[in-house]
Design an enzyme around this catalytic site. Structure first.
Site, PDB file in Angstrom:
ATOM      1  N   LYS A 116      37.723  41.442  38.388  1.00 27.95           N
ATOM      2  CA  LYS A 116      37.383  40.830  37.105  1.00 27.95           C
ATOM      3  C   LYS A 116      35.921  40.368  37.055  1.00 27.95           C
ATOM      4  O   LYS A 116      35.259  40.535  36.033  1.00 27.95           O
ATOM      5  CB  LYS A 116      38.315  39.658  36.807  1.00 27.95           C
ATOM      6  CG  LYS A 116      39.717  40.090  36.378  1.00 27.95           C
ATOM      7  CD  LYS A 116      40.465  38.897  35.805  1.00 27.95           C
ATOM      8  CE  LYS A 116      41.967  39.082  35.893  1.00 27.95           C
ATOM      9  NZ  LYS A 116      42.472  40.211  35.103  1.00 27.95           N
ATOM     10  N   GLU A 200      36.227  30.771  32.907  1.00 32.37           N
ATOM     11  CA  GLU A 200      35.714  31.179  31.607  1.00 32.37           C
ATOM     12  C   GLU A 200      36.302  30.282  30.532  1.00 32.37           C
ATOM     13  O   GLU A 200      37.241  29.514  30.783  1.00 32.37           O
ATOM     14  CB  GLU A 200      36.027  32.656  31.330  1.00 32.37           C
ATOM     15  CG  GLU A 200      37.498  32.975  31.221  1.00 32.37           C
ATOM     16  CD  GLU A 200      37.788  34.479  31.105  1.00 32.37           C
ATOM     17  OE1 GLU A 200      36.960  35.304  31.528  1.00 32.37           O
ATOM     18  OE2 GLU A 200      38.873  34.807  30.597  1.00 32.37           O
ATOM     19  N   ASN A 235      52.321  35.291  30.277  1.00 35.56           N
ATOM     20  CA  ASN A 235      51.177  36.208  30.208  1.00 35.56           C
ATOM     21  C   ASN A 235      51.588  37.660  30.438  1.00 35.56           C
ATOM     22  O   ASN A 235      50.784  38.476  30.853  1.00 35.56           O
ATOM     23  CB  ASN A 235      50.071  35.815  31.196  1.00 35.56           C
ATOM     24  CG  ASN A 235      49.448  34.476  30.842  1.00 35.56           C
ATOM     25  OD1 ASN A 235      49.232  34.197  29.657  1.00 35.56           O
ATOM     26  ND2 ASN A 235      49.190  33.651  31.822  1.00 35.56           N
ATOM     27  N   GLU A 275      40.937  45.803  27.450  1.00 40.29           N
ATOM     28  CA  GLU A 275      41.668  44.682  26.864  1.00 40.29           C
ATOM     29  C   GLU A 275      40.699  43.617  26.340  1.00 40.29           C
ATOM     30  O   GLU A 275      39.729  43.264  27.012  1.00 40.29           O
ATOM     31  CB  GLU A 275      42.585  44.038  27.915  1.00 40.29           C
ATOM     32  CG  GLU A 275      43.611  44.999  28.503  1.00 40.29           C
ATOM     33  CD  GLU A 275      44.670  44.324  29.381  1.00 40.29           C
ATOM     34  OE1 GLU A 275      45.733  44.906  29.541  1.00 40.29           O
ATOM     35  OE2 GLU A 275      44.414  43.207  29.906  1.00 40.29           O
ATOM     36  N   GLU A 288      39.520  42.630  30.473  1.00 38.98           N
ATOM     37  CA  GLU A 288      39.507  43.489  31.653  1.00 38.98           C
ATOM     38  C   GLU A 288      39.818  44.908  31.210  1.00 38.98           C
ATOM     39  O   GLU A 288      40.246  45.138  30.085  1.00 38.98           O
ATOM     40  CB  GLU A 288      40.550  43.018  32.672  1.00 38.98           C
ATOM     41  CG  GLU A 288      41.975  43.117  32.174  1.00 38.98           C
ATOM     42  CD  GLU A 288      43.006  42.932  33.280  1.00 38.98           C
ATOM     43  OE1 GLU A 288      42.630  42.977  34.460  1.00 38.98           O
ATOM     44  OE2 GLU A 288      44.182  42.763  32.958  1.00 38.98           O
ATOM     45  N   PHE A 348      64.397  33.842  31.121  1.00 37.07           N
ATOM     46  CA  PHE A 348      64.010  35.221  31.432  1.00 37.07           C
ATOM     47  C   PHE A 348      64.051  35.544  32.921  1.00 37.07           C
ATOM     48  O   PHE A 348      63.220  36.286  33.438  1.00 37.07           O
ATOM     49  CB  PHE A 348      62.617  35.528  30.855  1.00 37.07           C
ATOM     50  CG  PHE A 348      62.501  35.251  29.387  1.00 37.07           C
ATOM     51  CD1 PHE A 348      63.031  36.145  28.463  1.00 37.07           C
ATOM     52  CD2 PHE A 348      61.892  34.095  28.919  1.00 37.07           C
ATOM     53  CE1 PHE A 348      62.943  35.894  27.107  1.00 37.07           C
ATOM     54  CE2 PHE A 348      61.803  33.828  27.557  1.00 37.07           C
ATOM     55  CZ  PHE A 348      62.323  34.731  26.654  1.00 37.07           C
TER      56      PHE A 348
HETATM   57  P1  ADP Z   1      45.913  39.991  34.138  1.00 34.62           P
HETATM   58  O1  ADP Z   1      45.021  40.562  35.189  1.00 34.62           O
HETATM   59  O2  ADP Z   1      46.918  39.076  34.731  1.00 34.62           O
HETATM   60  O3  ADP Z   1      46.464  41.029  33.211  1.00 34.62           O
HETATM   61  P2  ADP Z   1      44.207  39.194  31.932  1.00 34.62           P
HETATM   62  O4  ADP Z   1      42.799  38.741  32.085  1.00 34.62           O
HETATM   63  O5  ADP Z   1      44.412  40.547  31.348  1.00 34.62           O
HETATM   64  O6  ADP Z   1      44.954  39.035  33.312  1.00 34.62           O
HETATM   65  O7  ADP Z   1      44.969  38.110  31.058  1.00 34.62           O
HETATM   66  C1  ADP Z   1      46.354  38.176  30.795  1.00 34.62           C
HETATM   67  C2  ADP Z   1      46.698  37.322  29.584  1.00 34.62           C
HETATM   68  O8  ADP Z   1      46.275  35.956  29.776  1.00 34.62           O
HETATM   69  C3  ADP Z   1      46.008  37.737  28.296  1.00 34.62           C
HETATM   70  O9  ADP Z   1      46.718  38.727  27.623  1.00 34.62           O
HETATM   71  C4  ADP Z   1      45.975  36.428  27.522  1.00 34.62           C
HETATM   72  O10 ADP Z   1      47.236  36.172  26.960  1.00 34.62           O
HETATM   73  C5  ADP Z   1      45.742  35.384  28.577  1.00 34.62           C
HETATM   74  N1  ADP Z   1      44.298  35.062  28.778  1.00 34.62           N
HETATM   75  C6  ADP Z   1      43.487  35.597  29.697  1.00 34.62           C
HETATM   76  N2  ADP Z   1      42.240  35.076  29.624  1.00 34.62           N
HETATM   77  C7  ADP Z   1      42.252  34.176  28.617  1.00 34.62           C
HETATM   78  C8  ADP Z   1      41.264  33.285  28.030  1.00 34.62           C
HETATM   79  N3  ADP Z   1      40.017  33.224  28.469  1.00 34.62           N
HETATM   80  N4  ADP Z   1      41.658  32.516  27.003  1.00 34.62           N
HETATM   81  C9  ADP Z   1      42.922  32.572  26.542  1.00 34.62           C
HETATM   82  N5  ADP Z   1      43.881  33.356  27.043  1.00 34.62           N
HETATM   83  C10 ADP Z   1      43.574  34.159  28.065  1.00 34.62           C
HETATM   84  P1  ADP Z   2      50.253  46.971  31.023  1.00 38.50           P
HETATM   85  O1  ADP Z   2      49.049  46.282  31.589  1.00 38.50           O
HETATM   86  O2  ADP Z   2      50.325  48.445  31.229  1.00 38.50           O
HETATM   87  O3  ADP Z   2      50.515  46.601  29.639  1.00 38.50           O
HETATM   88  P2  ADP Z   2      51.755  45.254  32.735  1.00 38.50           P
HETATM   89  O4  ADP Z   2      50.585  44.351  32.816  1.00 38.50           O
HETATM   90  O5  ADP Z   2      53.072  44.673  32.377  1.00 38.50           O
HETATM   91  O6  ADP Z   2      51.506  46.451  31.750  1.00 38.50           O
HETATM   92  O7  ADP Z   2      51.868  46.032  34.098  1.00 38.50           O
HETATM   93  C1  ADP Z   2      52.659  47.188  34.188  1.00 38.50           C
HETATM   94  C2  ADP Z   2      53.432  47.187  35.465  1.00 38.50           C
HETATM   95  O8  ADP Z   2      52.553  47.436  36.523  1.00 38.50           O
HETATM   96  C3  ADP Z   2      54.090  45.878  35.761  1.00 38.50           C
HETATM   97  O9  ADP Z   2      55.369  45.794  35.222  1.00 38.50           O
HETATM   98  C4  ADP Z   2      54.088  45.881  37.264  1.00 38.50           C
HETATM   99  O10 ADP Z   2      55.173  46.624  37.768  1.00 38.50           O
HETATM  100  C5  ADP Z   2      52.865  46.631  37.616  1.00 38.50           C
HETATM  101  N1  ADP Z   2      51.719  45.795  37.923  1.00 38.50           N
HETATM  102  C6  ADP Z   2      50.622  45.576  37.173  1.00 38.50           C
HETATM  103  N2  ADP Z   2      49.742  44.803  37.789  1.00 38.50           N
HETATM  104  C7  ADP Z   2      50.285  44.488  38.969  1.00 38.50           C
HETATM  105  C8  ADP Z   2      49.859  43.721  40.083  1.00 38.50           C
HETATM  106  N3  ADP Z   2      48.696  43.144  40.122  1.00 38.50           N
HETATM  107  N4  ADP Z   2      50.674  43.608  41.124  1.00 38.50           N
HETATM  108  C9  ADP Z   2      51.849  44.224  41.130  1.00 38.50           C
HETATM  109  N5  ADP Z   2      52.309  44.971  40.129  1.00 38.50           N
HETATM  110  C10 ADP Z   2      51.541  45.118  39.060  1.00 38.50           C
HETATM  111 MG    MG Z   3      45.674  42.218  31.732  1.00 34.56          MG
END
Ligand code: ADP
Ligand code: ADP
Ligand code: MG
Length: 671
Positions: A116, A200, A235, A275, A288, A348
């Protein structure tokens, strides 16, 4: 085009990739673990190779075994799907070395985007708007507080490596930052073996909107517009849609252009996703990039008419993109529901079991409305604790968003799954949520709409009337059938009109049924005198079918039917109720029956889902305060920390680490 493709994945995404490969005339090789011997993806592929035990680390994550399987079967290319090895640069490099095509991006792009902090630096350089924050590793809590003060509260503390919503903390004050920094760092370390964190700005009530990009090995990159994925829990995405009800053409174009610029900056050469989070004023910020096919890609396929897996295979084979940006046209609106083996009522929590029943709704295109199912399971299959709880995705597409939502609601009502808990009732309720229907959503939506978790709604209004009418008609059929079987009426079905009392949970509804078989007329009375208008029921339902499909007063309805003692258990629009139909006399007698008391479980800690005991935090005789950790249970990649609900003393412990528990197994007893 290559002749043979190995799919280094399982479940719905493996099946999805095999489907396109078959259409293109490419032979397919599945790999599978011991737990997946009977899995659908193994059945679907032309060949299948066993690669090891159930644990992913020894099978689906084992590069050497997967490469050996490709060599052994002569597969020229490997599609990694999502999860597992899909974003592993070392895997992409190993394939390069082995002379096997990786159906994914070049390893440099994976590396650049896998982190990131690094990817945000790159994005800033490519003039992509990023969330305001500190683009560097933070050394200690004191530095974290100083940076947070500069950025302005609230802030989000995030880990640099990994994904899946883990290790992120929101901080509203100096104190929150100091605490959040430590816990985020340790979770990052334990989950991803990398404790770098950064800070951030926390964007309040944002939407998660992402842009699908598509590149080839000749420097061409286009975007296929956006998907909105704001409906999330922990999230993690639950419902996605394309297009977003929030974006205007101008914002879409601006976001698309930035996504393409970023992709070009890393020579991106396959399908991927950039994203963003978007605030109330449509300011958008890069979050990201996921360098793989995404779970929610079908909604993009349905609005663009493109097959993304086909596009990935073609560009991997060296073809130039055959579509230009101006050829990308969006038609209609698509919604995806992720179907998880999890119990919405128990926060859940993942659920496991055998698929006793798996009967999807009608699929295909009717009157311009598409219903698609991407599944990795079939009836008789097993949901194990080893893998992801997402078992299928239901996708609908229609000219208008409202119609796609309507169809999703109907399709969910008609989707019968038995054998474990799943989130279909929750999704069915969501589809009828006013805010969702209006498109008034944010990533806080589920938290705000279900502040104390999900409680299945009680039957009310029209839903109650539908349940009462269906139950009354089934009771009528049942009486009729009984008379025919016993020959009491010489095999002649009788025509009768009778008053009955339908008991729905604690509620009673008086009904009058008339007709022979379907169509029938059911009149629901509110009191003895007042008579509601009669509803005409048509259906071809018969005993044993899990879904009652038909029309009630002209409206199409699908109600799920399960038999229970002396009645039926009905589910409609996420509303579930045991329903029994009585005569007036039976109701009088019923009032005299003794009520059985439920056993008292308040002094027991029960296991909320099937899983493995990781550790116990208490001993017999120990006093605990509310909120203290008692035990950690692992299930489906999640560690679940079970905490004391109130103060008490542990009197007896019935399990030990390593024990495998069923749902509701007693873990310990309190005095
Ligand atoms: P991941 O690697 O776990 O997918 P992301 O950076 O894509 O992490 O963030 C996952 C989710 O967390 C986002 O879809 C959003 O809902 C929330 N999020 C991430 N960063 C922020 C931010 N700076 N402010 C508010 N919500 C955030
Ligand atoms: P997308 O980013 O494609 O919308 P998700 O964030 O839900 O979907 O990730 C898709 C799948 O990939 C998850 O259900 C999980 O099985 C796997 N995955 C994604 N990131 C990770 C991680 N950092 N560690 C383990 N599994 C992951
Ligand atoms: Mg993400």
């Amino acid at each position: 085009m290559f002749k043979k493709l190995l799919i280094a994945n399982r479940g719905e995404i493996a099946c999805r990739i095999i489907r396109t490969a078959k259409r293109l005339g490419i032979k397919t090789v599945a790999v599978y673990s011991e737990a997946d011997r009977d899995a659908l993806h193994v059945d679907m592929a032309d060949e299948a190779v066993l690669i090891g035990p159930a644990a992913a680390a020894q099978s689906y994550l084992d590069m050497d075994k997967i490469i050996a399987a490709a060599k052994e079967t002569g597969a020229e290319a490997i599609h990694p799907g999502y999860g597992f090895l899909s974003e592993n640069a070392a895997f992409a490099k190993a394939l390069e070395k082995a002379g096997i095509v990786f159906v994914g991006p070049n390893p440099r792009a994976i590396e650049a985007m896998g982190d990131k902090i690094e990817s945000k630096k790159l994005a800033a350089k490519a003039k992509v708007s990023t969330v305001p924050g500190h683009l560097g590793v933070i050394e200690d809590a004191a530095a974290a507080v100083k940076i947070a003060d500069d950025i302005g509260y609230p802030v989000m503390i995030k880990r640099s490596a990994g994904g899946g919503g883990k290790g992120m903390r929101i901080a509203y004050s100096k104190k929150d930052v100091a605490e959040g920094f430590a816990s985020s760092q340790s979770e990052a370390k334990s989950s991803f073996g990398d404790d770098r964190v950064f800070i951030e700005k926390f964007i309040e009530e944002p939407r998660h909107i992402e842009i699908q990009v598509l590149g080839d090995k000749h420097g061409n990159v286009i975007h296929l517009a956006e998907r909105e994925c704001s409906i999330q829990r922990r999230n993690q995405k639950v419902i996605e849609e394309a297009p977003s009800p929030f974006l205007d053409a101008k914002t879409r174009e601006a976001m698309g252009a930035e996504a393409v610029a970023l992709a070009k900056a890393v020579d991106y050469d396959t399908a991927g996703t950039v994203e963003f989070i978007v605030d109330k004023d449509r300011n958008f910020y890069f979050l990201e990039m996921t360098t793989r096919l995404q779970v929610e890609h079908p909604v993009t396929e349905l609005v663009t008419g493109l097959d993304l897996v086909e596009q990935m295979l073609r560009v991997a084979d060296g073809e130039k993109l055959s579509i230009k940006q101006k050829d990308v046209k969006l038609t209609g609106s698509a919604i995806e529901s992720r179907i998880y083996a999890e119990d919405p009522v128990r926060n859940f929590m993942p659920s496991t079991g055998r698929l006793v029943r798996f009967q999807p709704p009608e699929l295909g295109i009717e009157d311009g409305v598409t219903t698609r199912l991407d599944t990795g399971v079939e009836e008789g299959g097993e949901i194990s604790v080893y893998y992801d709880p997402m078992i299928a995705k239901l996708i609908t597409h229609a000219p208008k968003r409202a119609e796609a939502i309507e169809q999703m609601g109907r399709a969910l009502d008609a989707f019968a799954i038995d054998g474990f808990r799943h989130n279909i009732p929750f999704l069915a309720v969501l589809m009828r949520n006013e805010r969702w229907r209006k498109g008034d959503i944010s990533t806080k939506f589920i938290e705000e709409e279900f502040p104390d978790g999900f409680h299945p709604p009680v039957p009310r209004g029209r839903v109650r009337d539908v349940l009462a009418a269906v139950a009354a008609s089934i009771d009528y059929l049942s009486n009729n059938r009984r008379r025919m079987i016993t020959q009491q009426m010489h095999g002649e079905p009788v025509r009768f009109s009778d008053i009955r009392v339908v008991e729905l949970g604690a509620d009673h509804v008086r009904v009058r049924v008339a007709g022979r078989d379907y169509p029938m007329t059911v009149t629901l009375g509110r009191g003895r005198d007042r008579r509601a208008p009669a509803d005409r029921l048509t259906s071809s339902w018969w005993f044993g079918e899990p879904v009652w499909r038909g029309t009630i007063g002209g409206e199409e309805v699908a109600v799920q039917v399960r038999s229970i003692v002396n009645g039926v258990h009905l589910t409609y629009q996420g509303v579930e109720a045991p329903v029994r139909v009585f005569t007036d006399r039976e109701v009088e007698l019923l009032a005299l029956m003794p009520i059985k008391e439920k056993p008292d479980t308040s002094k027991l800690l029960l296991c909320p889902m099937p899983g493995l005991v990781m550790s116990l935090a208490v001993e017999e005789g120990q006093e605990v305060a509310a909120g203290e950790t008692l035990c950690v249970v692992e299930a489906m990649k999640m560690e679940n920390v079970l905490k004391a609900e109130r103060d008490g003393t542990v009197s007896k412990i019935l399990v030990k680490p390593g024990d495998s528990l069923n749902v509701d197994a007693v873990i310990l007893e309190f005095e």
